[in-house]
Design a protein around this motif. Structure first.
Motif, PDB file in Angstrom:
ATOM      1  N   ALA A  74      50.726  39.518  53.742  1.00  0.00           N
ATOM      2  CA  ALA A  74      50.400  38.623  52.631  1.00  0.00           C
ATOM      3  C   ALA A  74      51.506  38.653  51.585  1.00  0.00           C
ATOM      4  N   ILE A 123      44.115  37.932  49.055  1.00  0.00           N
ATOM      5  CA  ILE A 123      44.264  38.817  50.223  1.00  0.00           C
ATOM      6  C   ILE A 123      44.746  40.198  49.783  1.00  0.00           C
ATOM      7  N   THR A 173      47.191  34.187  48.467  1.00  0.00           N
ATOM      8  CA  THR A 173      47.802  35.464  48.886  1.00  0.00           C
ATOM      9  C   THR A 173      47.372  36.588  47.942  1.00  0.00           C
ATOM     10  N   ILE A 219      47.912  43.827  56.956  1.00  0.00           N
ATOM     11  CA  ILE A 219      47.442  42.585  56.321  1.00  0.00           C
ATOM     12  C   ILE A 219      48.076  42.416  54.935  1.00  0.00           C
ATOM     13  N   ARG A 220      48.079  43.524  54.178  1.00  0.00           N
ATOM     14  CA  ARG A 220      48.636  43.470  52.821  1.00  0.00           C
ATOM     15  C   ARG A 220      50.125  43.135  52.869  1.00  0.00           C
ATOM     16  N   PRO A 235      45.328  48.681  59.946  1.00  0.00           N
ATOM     17  CA  PRO A 235      45.467  47.218  59.921  1.00  0.00           C
ATOM     18  C   PRO A 235      45.490  46.662  58.498  1.00  0.00           C
ATOM     19  N   LEU A 236      44.821  47.350  57.582  1.00  0.00           N
ATOM     20  CA  LEU A 236      44.795  46.889  56.199  1.00  0.00           C
ATOM     21  C   LEU A 236      46.206  46.877  55.610  1.00  0.00           C
ATOM     22  N   ALA A 270      42.553  43.606  49.882  1.00  0.00           N
ATOM     23  CA  ALA A 270      43.051  44.686  50.741  1.00  0.00           C
ATOM     24  C   ALA A 270      43.140  45.981  49.942  1.00  0.00           C
TER      25      ALA A 270
END
Ligand SMILES: Nc1ncnc2c1ncn2[C@@H]1O[C@H](COP(=O)(O)OP(=O)(O)OP(=O)(O)O)[C@@H](O)[C@H]1O
Ligand SMILES: [Mg+2]
Length: 267
Positions: free
Chosen positions: A62, A81, A78, A58-59, A54-55, A85
């Protein structure tokens, strides 16, 4: 205690050696730590992969978002984030890499320590710190994974440097000492070893805060704002895989992390 028979001009005598109770306290401490470590290992193995996937998502999201928006203020968000991450990603990588299978070969402990010294001296954090060595040249080769031992020792030296550099009252003449000795009759875990090698990493920084001393080997325990609290658990894990132990004695101006590893085959 140990009793050894010996012969003196035909007379049979016995040598009785007494040693302190500290040993048994140390064993209990080690047992506690190993069971805590086993639990952590299971936890980490499961968590690491669950976190990394999931990381990545997310990255990536962003980054996409950043390319779509123009306001610099929103870019600050951003960036946070993405940077966080990345930090988490590195943290998970460190956790997993500490679990690699070790490869043992005959290893010269002083070569390991000299590599650690060179790496530390190349680090700008060591600019105001003197690194001294006090090696016992009689120490033979030990069966070890050199690369992992370098990592284990470097974590200790880095902590020492950080402690000296971050001291609230600046440390005059910051100094780190790498010392090796052969010790006789060491008890490591439940094993008795006639000969062992002891490596001390000593520093003259402010010391481990007393309330942290009993927990510093646990994961995620850190006294530094930007610390991940993984250095010592990783070092402990590597040393345990060498059938060794690690302990810490600390007071203001004198902190010693000692690693003891068996030299000969266990009896
Ligand atoms: N030589 C030392 N002198 C004083 N305190 C120390 C020393 N070594 C370790 N500590 C304390 O123990 C804590 C835990 O150390 P550990 O190496 O596990 O994590 P960290 O250094 O905080 O983070 P990381 O190593 O993951 O970057 C440190 O944050 C520090 O408070
Ligand atoms: Mg550390």
């Amino acid at each position: 205690y140990t009793i050894n028979p010996f012969e003196d001009e035909g007379d049979l005598s016995a040598l009785l050696e007494l040693s302190s109770l500290e040993h048994s306290q140390r064993i209990n401490q080690e047992e506690l730590l190993s069971s805590a470590r086993a639990t952590t290992r299971e936890l980490v193995r499961g968590l690491a992969h669950e976190i990394k996937n999931p990381l990545g998502g997310i990255r990536g999201a962003a980054q996409l978002l950043a390319s779509e928006i123009e306001s610099p203020m929103l870019h600050d968000y951003t960036n946070v984030i993405i940077e966080e991450a990345d930090r988490l990603h590195k943290l998970v990588d460190r956790l997993i890499s500490a679990r690699h299978q070790l490869e043992f070969s005959e290893t010269n402990i002083h070569e390991v320590l000299e590599r650690v010294r060179n790496l530390a001296e190349a680090d700008p954090a060591s600019a105001k710190i003197t690194i001294q060595t006090d090696y016992d040249p009689s120490i033979p080769m030990i069966p070890a994974d050199g690369e992992h031992l370098i990592q284990a020792m470097l974590n200790l030296v880095r902590n020492a440097m950080q402690s000296i550099n971050n001291a609230r009252e600046p440390v005059e003449n910051g100094e780190i000492l790498l010392r090796t000795r052969v010790i006789r009759n060491a008890t490591i875990g439940e094993q008795f070893h006639r000969l062992a090698v002891k490596v001390d990493i000593a520093d003259n920084g402010p010391g481990v805060p007393p309330h942290m001393l009993s927990t510093i080997f646990y994961p995620m325990i850190s006294g530094r704002a930007d610390g991940t609290g993984l250095g010592l658990p990783i070092t402990h894990s590597i040393i345990s895989q060498h059938k060794g132990l690690i302990e810490c004695k600390s007071k203001a101006g004198k902190t010693i992390f000692s690693v003891v590893m068996p030299l000969a085959v266990a009896e």
